[in-house]
Design an enzyme around this catalytic site. Sequence first.
Site, PDB file in Angstrom:
ATOM      1  N   SER A 127       0.773  -1.229  -0.073  1.00 53.92           N
ATOM      2  CA  SER A 127       0.013   0.170  -0.011  1.00 53.92           C
ATOM      3  C   SER A 127       1.041   1.310   0.197  1.00 53.92           C
ATOM      4  O   SER A 127       1.885   1.265   0.760  1.00 53.92           O
ATOM      5  CB  SER A 127      -0.904   0.081   1.202  1.00 53.92           C
ATOM      6  OG  SER A 127      -1.659   1.223   1.455  1.00 53.92           O
ATOM      7  N   TYR A 152      -2.230  -0.150   9.770  1.00 57.80           N
ATOM      8  CA  TYR A 152      -2.448  -0.887   8.559  1.00 57.80           C
ATOM      9  C   TYR A 152      -1.472  -0.707   7.911  1.00 57.80           C
ATOM     10  O   TYR A 152      -0.893  -1.744   7.372  1.00 57.80           O
ATOM     11  CB  TYR A 152      -3.727  -0.230   8.107  1.00 57.80           C
ATOM     12  CG  TYR A 152      -3.713  -0.789   6.436  1.00 57.80           C
ATOM     13  CD1 TYR A 152      -4.117  -1.851   6.183  1.00 57.80           C
ATOM     14  CD2 TYR A 152      -3.326   0.405   5.584  1.00 57.80           C
ATOM     15  CE1 TYR A 152      -4.184  -2.075   4.837  1.00 57.80           C
ATOM     16  CE2 TYR A 152      -3.601  -0.171   4.277  1.00 57.80           C
ATOM     17  CZ  TYR A 152      -3.873  -1.370   3.930  1.00 57.80           C
ATOM     18  OH  TYR A 152      -3.828  -1.609   2.617  1.00 57.80           O
TER      19      TYR A 152
END
Length: 333
Positions: A127, A152
């Site tokens: 990501s 995350y």
Amino acid sequence: MRYLVTGAAGFIGSHLTRNLLLSGAEVVAVDNFSDYYSLDLKRARESNLISPLGLNISRIDLADGEQVTKLLNSYVFDSVIHLAAQPGVRVPLSQHQRYISSNLTAYANLLTKVRENSIPNFLYASSSSVYGNSNDQLFSEQGSITDPLSFYGATKLTNEVLARSGRHESPTRTRGLRFFTVYGPWGRPDMAYFRIIASLLNGFEFPQYGNGSVLRDFTFVDDAINAVVKLNVQLSSEEEGHSDVVNIGGGHPYSLMDMIETLQNLVAKKVKTNLSPTNPNDVIRTCADSQLLKSLVGTSPATSLEEGLSEVVKWAQRQDVQSKLTAWCESVS
């Protein structure tokens, strides 16, 4: 070619599975059907994108090592494309076990077994969140510091470290896919564009965090899938044990207000918003350096924001979709 696609009921996973099936590849598709957001949406992806092509998704929890072993011992795979994860940066601290189970335990189980079985290619979703609030104009795989703000993002950076650290133990090649804000039809209902469209079409109250000045390098899903497919092919030309990460983004950031204005113009309505303070896990800006991607596969994401959002609006205006948009949005905080 036989592929394993994890997270196949998810947004990117369902589109990738469909693409591979249409290309004539053999695909084994798995998902744990997490209840993070509407299971109805996940089943709708399966019934609209995958089942018509003759495939059903197997329900498997990758955090269960025995299930992973059984799965990977049942087939000989050429490539594993691991997209299953707990998404989003705003999951509250009280629910961080979701990240630990899906993004760490499940990932480690799969990576370990892929290497034990000497599967040639292992691609996994990383990501843009790994960069945090980078000061660089373009976020580069080689040059930019990785300093994630969110738990995350930290789990995704951990995935990259694990892939690099074990590369000498197996011939498996690994490649992390640093996705930059992928959007499109059948997307995730916790993402801004999805909720803005639900507001414009159904009157759903869009929860806007901050003043809308945050910048995102939005990547249309078809561009992202095209990149993943080509990156898998290219990875096969690398030496055994090769490990790298690649940005999947076009390097053209837009603000949230740009997105709102574009969607308002497309629908000819005004969005209904509920303003909240900026979330501390949200980075200020993302912008991909796409040079590595271009050097590897010859292209990079090029769909304009207006063109991509126009496709999403057309999808959302389908009667079977519009009637469920609000419920899908309300299924996740």
